[in-house]
Design a protein around this motif. Structure first.
Motif, PDB file in Angstrom:
ATOM      1  N   SER A 165       0.831  -1.212   0.000  1.00 43.49           N
ATOM      2  CA  SER A 165       0.000   0.000   0.000  1.00 43.49           C
ATOM      3  C   SER A 165       0.863   1.259   0.000  1.00 43.49           C
ATOM      4  CB  SER A 165      -0.931  -0.003   1.218  1.00 43.49           C
ATOM      5  OG  SER A 165      -0.206   0.198   2.425  1.00 43.49           O
ATOM      6  N   LEU A 166       2.032   1.224   0.669  1.00 42.12           N
ATOM      7  CA  LEU A 166       2.936   2.371   0.644  1.00 42.12           C
ATOM      8  C   LEU A 166       3.475   2.610  -0.770  1.00 42.12           C
ATOM      9  CD1 LEU A 166       4.957   1.724   3.941  1.00 42.12           C
ATOM     10  CD2 LEU A 166       3.163   3.429   3.574  1.00 42.12           C
ATOM     11  N   ILE A 167       3.685   1.526  -1.518  1.00 40.82           N
ATOM     12  CA  ILE A 167       4.128   1.668  -2.904  1.00 40.82           C
ATOM     13  C   ILE A 167       2.990   2.207  -3.773  1.00 40.82           C
ATOM     14  CG2 ILE A 167       4.989   0.409  -4.915  1.00 40.82           C
ATOM     15  CD1 ILE A 167       7.039   0.681  -2.730  1.00 40.82           C
ATOM     16  N   ARG A 168       1.788   1.659  -3.588  1.00 40.33           N
ATOM     17  CA  ARG A 168       0.633   2.088  -4.395  1.00 40.33           C
ATOM     18  C   ARG A 168       0.308   3.564  -4.182  1.00 40.33           C
ATOM     19  NH1 ARG A 168      -1.156  -1.045  -8.661  1.00 40.33           N
ATOM     20  NH2 ARG A 168      -1.406  -3.222  -8.058  1.00 40.33           N
ATOM     21  N   ARG A 169       0.533   4.074  -2.994  1.00 39.44           N
ATOM     22  CA  ARG A 169       0.224   5.480  -2.739  1.00 39.44           C
ATOM     23  C   ARG A 169       1.143   6.414  -3.506  1.00 39.44           C
ATOM     24  NH1 ARG A 169      -0.503   4.896   3.848  1.00 39.44           N
ATOM     25  NH2 ARG A 169      -2.375   3.587   3.764  1.00 39.44           N
ATOM     26  N   ARG A 170       2.301   5.918  -3.904  1.00 42.07           N
ATOM     27  CA  ARG A 170       3.228   6.736  -4.678  1.00 42.07           C
ATOM     28  C   ARG A 170       3.134   6.431  -6.168  1.00 42.07           C
ATOM     29  NH1 ARG A 170       5.521   6.140   0.318  1.00 42.07           N
ATOM     30  NH2 ARG A 170       6.655   7.963   1.125  1.00 42.07           N
ATOM     31  N   LEU A 171       2.996   5.166  -6.515  1.00 43.10           N
ATOM     32  CA  LEU A 171       2.881   4.765  -7.912  1.00 43.10           C
ATOM     33  C   LEU A 171       1.423   4.408  -8.190  1.00 43.10           C
ATOM     34  CD1 LEU A 171       6.065   2.579  -8.593  1.00 43.10           C
ATOM     35  CD2 LEU A 171       5.576   4.888  -9.395  1.00 43.10           C
ATOM     36  N   ARG A 172       0.632   5.400  -8.512  1.00 37.44           N
ATOM     37  CA  ARG A 172      -0.791   5.168  -8.778  1.00 37.44           C
ATOM     38  C   ARG A 172      -0.978   4.796 -10.250  1.00 37.44           C
ATOM     39  NH1 ARG A 172      -0.449   9.694  -5.393  1.00 37.44           N
ATOM     40  NH2 ARG A 172      -1.452   9.413  -3.362  1.00 37.44           N
ATOM     41  N   SER A 173      -0.271   3.781 -10.647  1.00 45.49           N
ATOM     42  CA  SER A 173      -0.282   3.378 -12.046  1.00 45.49           C
ATOM     43  C   SER A 173      -0.922   2.004 -12.182  1.00 45.49           C
ATOM     44  CB  SER A 173       1.146   3.336 -12.599  1.00 45.49           C
ATOM     45  OG  SER A 173       1.180   2.724 -13.871  1.00 45.49           O
ATOM     46  N   PRO A 174      -1.812   1.826 -13.159  1.00 43.70           N
ATOM     47  CA  PRO A 174      -2.375   0.491 -13.391  1.00 43.70           C
ATOM     48  C   PRO A 174      -1.352  -0.481 -13.967  1.00 43.70           C
ATOM     49  CG  PRO A 174      -3.094   2.002 -15.110  1.00 43.70           C
ATOM     50  CD  PRO A 174      -2.361   2.829 -14.097  1.00 43.70           C
ATOM     51  N   HIS A 175      -0.196   0.033 -14.383  1.00 42.74           N
ATOM     52  CA  HIS A 175       0.840  -0.826 -14.942  1.00 42.74           C
ATOM     53  C   HIS A 175       1.719  -1.456 -13.860  1.00 42.74           C
ATOM     54  CE1 HIS A 175      -0.320   0.713 -18.820  1.00 42.74           C
ATOM     55  NE2 HIS A 175      -0.070   1.958 -18.445  1.00 42.74           N
ATOM     56  N   LEU A 176       1.551  -1.041 -12.602  1.00 41.98           N
ATOM     57  CA  LEU A 176       2.294  -1.662 -11.514  1.00 41.98           C
ATOM     58  C   LEU A 176       1.712  -3.046 -11.233  1.00 41.98           C
ATOM     59  CD1 LEU A 176       4.400  -1.598  -9.233  1.00 41.98           C
ATOM     60  CD2 LEU A 176       2.662  -0.481  -7.794  1.00 41.98           C
ATOM     61  N   LYS A 177       2.504  -4.070 -11.437  1.00 43.43           N
ATOM     62  CA  LYS A 177       2.063  -5.447 -11.245  1.00 43.43           C
ATOM     63  C   LYS A 177       2.670  -6.011  -9.963  1.00 43.43           C
ATOM     64  CE  LYS A 177      -0.096  -5.120 -15.085  1.00 43.43           C
ATOM     65  NZ  LYS A 177      -1.574  -4.931 -15.068  1.00 43.43           N
ATOM     66  N   ILE A 178       1.856  -6.760  -9.214  1.00 48.32           N
ATOM     67  CA  ILE A 178       2.286  -7.380  -7.961  1.00 48.32           C
ATOM     68  C   ILE A 178       1.945  -8.866  -8.039  1.00 48.32           C
ATOM     69  CG2 ILE A 178       2.088  -7.388  -5.455  1.00 48.32           C
ATOM     70  CD1 ILE A 178       1.247  -4.482  -5.569  1.00 48.32           C
ATOM     71  N   GLN A 179       2.959  -9.693  -7.978  1.00 48.58           N
ATOM     72  CA  GLN A 179       2.795 -11.143  -8.124  1.00 48.58           C
ATOM     73  C   GLN A 179       3.216 -11.820  -6.828  1.00 48.58           C
ATOM     74  OE1 GLN A 179       5.412 -13.911 -10.724  1.00 48.58           O
ATOM     75  NE2 GLN A 179       3.789 -13.218 -12.103  1.00 48.58           N
ATOM     76  N   ARG A 180       2.383 -12.722  -6.338  1.00 47.83           N
ATOM     77  CA  ARG A 180       2.620 -13.364  -5.041  1.00 47.83           C
ATOM     78  C   ARG A 180       3.278 -14.726  -5.232  1.00 47.83           C
ATOM     79  NH1 ARG A 180       0.187 -13.325   0.241  1.00 47.83           N
ATOM     80  NH2 ARG A 180       0.110 -15.388   1.203  1.00 47.83           N
ATOM     81  N   HIS A 181       4.287 -15.007  -4.391  1.00 49.20           N
ATOM     82  CA  HIS A 181       4.941 -16.314  -4.337  1.00 49.20           C
ATOM     83  C   HIS A 181       5.061 -16.712  -2.869  1.00 49.20           C
ATOM     84  CE1 HIS A 181       6.293 -16.187  -8.603  1.00 49.20           C
ATOM     85  NE2 HIS A 181       6.244 -14.885  -8.380  1.00 49.20           N
ATOM     86  N   VAL A 182       5.111 -17.998  -2.625  1.00 51.99           N
ATOM     87  CA  VAL A 182       5.269 -18.526  -1.267  1.00 51.99           C
ATOM     88  C   VAL A 182       6.570 -19.310  -1.228  1.00 51.99           C
ATOM     89  CG1 VAL A 182       4.306 -19.991   0.540  1.00 51.99           C
ATOM     90  CG2 VAL A 182       2.780 -18.618  -0.884  1.00 51.99           C
TER      91      VAL A 182
END
Length: 499
Positions: A165-182
């Motif tokens: 969320s701290l990243i999203r508040r600065r990069l309000r871009s729909p091109h920011l992708k977040i992929q989850r791994h375990v």
């Protein structure tokens, strides 16, 4: 088999069990899995007009009681199921007030959801899990190690979702992708991979995602456990991943075309690929005027050369090549060494080791005591050693200048690598004078030139002759209106920041 193949002394991992837990998905089997677990709690709820009850189980401390009571247990006590409708489907369609209610079919998935903070509902015709995890976490505070005078004052915490969320508040871009791994058989640590689609080289996140999925370890609890799997070769002291506790610095790296990693449970983020220039850039460089930032950056590079070469150069000159320095300075050095019983090389190397011991002691002790130890060690012990004629004053000055110069390096991992090479160059100088220092410096440059991180050269910014050379390279910080191009060596899809 390990990700990097078998080699000398290699021990392969034991094969992973699939599925990890045997048996059917039943209440009795889940209860057996969490046998002897004091935090395993359960309750039976009987909705009105139902012939059978519902068993609800959860792990204490992993769930928030208010959410469990208000959004799961209370609706179950009032829900009215139409005749002929599956109980599982009725609850998924609104019988429980939970946005993350899902039907489970395997024992592994159900246990995994319980461990992540969900509760499990055992119905006559199926099993449902509802996310009611607690949000207990440390509040966002100022960074401790990367201070800023004119910039943002927030830093990462141990919760990966808070960090995204701290990243999203600065990069309000729909091109920011977040992929989850375990990652981790036992810890099952969430690791999230971030990149900007259409800007980052698409092969880079794909390669890192593949390596994350191939990591086969019991746990992921420290940054080194991740770095040593994602970067190679390992036979180097220099870091290839930049760890930062500042969201704005990570956003800057994403805008350059790098890939970021956030690890649940660690209050830092990682940027890769790394290169020498990345580790020598301070977060404050973008906050200062470009002239001041450029001068400070040049000063930083000069300090790197000083901390590496000064002790070895002094040993070489004082032991082998005294004729290279002015006569008055040579006489002063000889006079200061008259009553010292040890050779110059032993003095310098001994003080370098003592300096490292004091620095390590200061870091391991509490802050107030650590500062006291550093002051006592640097002033009292150093002055006492000079008065006792154990070391000469010039050696104390040389080691102190080299040590202080090393503190100007913004990244601690890179500074640690310089400390190792500083000691190695001092040893080579004690053996062969300036020839040893020259050979050591050549070996260092060759070593750095041979390092690559995911196909990107470690000295890439210094070998660039293309568009980045027009903007001053890695040393000069251009004015922001004139800084229009992204780093050449990152192979970004969109290499222009603006027109």
């Amino acid at each position: 088999m390990s990700l990097f193949g078998a080699g000398a002394g290699h021990v392969a991992h034991h094969p992973r069990r699939e599925p990890e837990l045997d048996g059917p998905l039943t209440w009795e089997r889940v209860e057996a899995v969490f046998a002897d677990c004091e935090d395993f709690s359960h309750k039976e709820v009987r909705p009105p007009h139902w012939e059978t009850g519902i068993r609800v189980c959860w792990l204490g401390g992993m769930v928030r009681s208010e959410r469990l009571n208000d959004y799961v247990l209370r609706p179950l006590g009032t829900v009215d199921i139409p005749q002929g409708k599956r109980l599982t489907r009725a609850l998924l369609d609104g019988g429980v007030w939970n946005q993350d209610a899902r039907e489970q079919t395997t024992l592994d998935d159900t246990v995994a959801q319980l461990l992540e903070g969900s509760c499990a509902l055992f119905l006559p015709d199926g099993v449902i899990t509802c996310s009611v995890e607690t949000e207990e976490k440390r509040s966002v505070s100022e960074p401790e190690n990367e201070t800023e005078t004119k910039g943002a004052r927030d830093s990462f915490v141990e919760s990966v979702r808070t960090n995204t969320s701290l990243i999203r508040r600065r990069l309000r871009s729909p091109h920011l992708k977040i992929q989850r791994h375990v990652v981790g058989r036992q810890t099952r640590t969430p690791v999230e991979l971030l990149w900007l689609e259409g800007l980052t080289d698409p092969a880079l996140p794909a390669r890192i995602a593949r390596r994350l999925d191939e990591i086969d370890e019991d746990g992921l609890l420290t940054t080194a456990e991740l770095e040593e799997y994602l970067t190679d070769p390992r036979a180097t002291a220099f870091p290839r991943m930049l760890f930062t506790e500042r969201p704005d610095r990570m956003c800057r790296g994403l805008l350059e075309g790098r890939v970021a990693l956030l690890i649940d449970g660690l209050a830092v983020g990682a940027l890769l690929p790394g290169d020498v220039s990345l580790f020598l850039k301070a977060p404050q460089d973008r906050s200062y005027h470009w002239l001041a930032a450029t001068v400070l950056r040049v000063l930083r590079y000069v300090c790197v050369v000083l901390t590496l070469l000064l002790p070895g150069f002094y040993i070489a000159v004082a032991e082998f090549h005294l004729e290279l320095i002015p006569t008055s300075l040579a006489l002063s050095i000889i006079a200061s060494k008259q009553d010292v019983p040890f050779p110059t090389a032993f003095e310098v190397i001994g003080l370098l080791v003592a300096f490292e011991v004091l620095q390590e002691a200061g870091q391991r002790l509490p802050k107030t005591i650590g500062q006291t130890v550093s002051i006592i060690g640097g002033l009292v012990v150093g002055q006492a050693a000079v008065d006792a004629k154990i070391v000469s004053p010039v050696v104390v000055i040389v080691v102190a200048v080299a040590g202080v110069a090393g503190f100007t390096v913004p990244d601690q991992d890179f500074a640690n690598a310089l400390r190792l090479w500083r000691l190695l160059l001092a040893l080579l100088a004690a053996l062969a004078g300036l020839f040893g220092v020259t050979v050591g410096a050549a070996l260092l440059i060759a070593h750095l030139a041979g390092l690559e991180d995911h196909g990107f050269p470690y000295l890439g910014p210094f070998g660039t002759t293309g568009r980045n050379a027009l903007e001053g390279g890695p040393v000069i910080r251009r004015p922001v209106p004139e800084d229009k191009l992204r780093p050449t060596e990152l192979n970004t899809e969109n290499w222009r920041k603006r027109g």
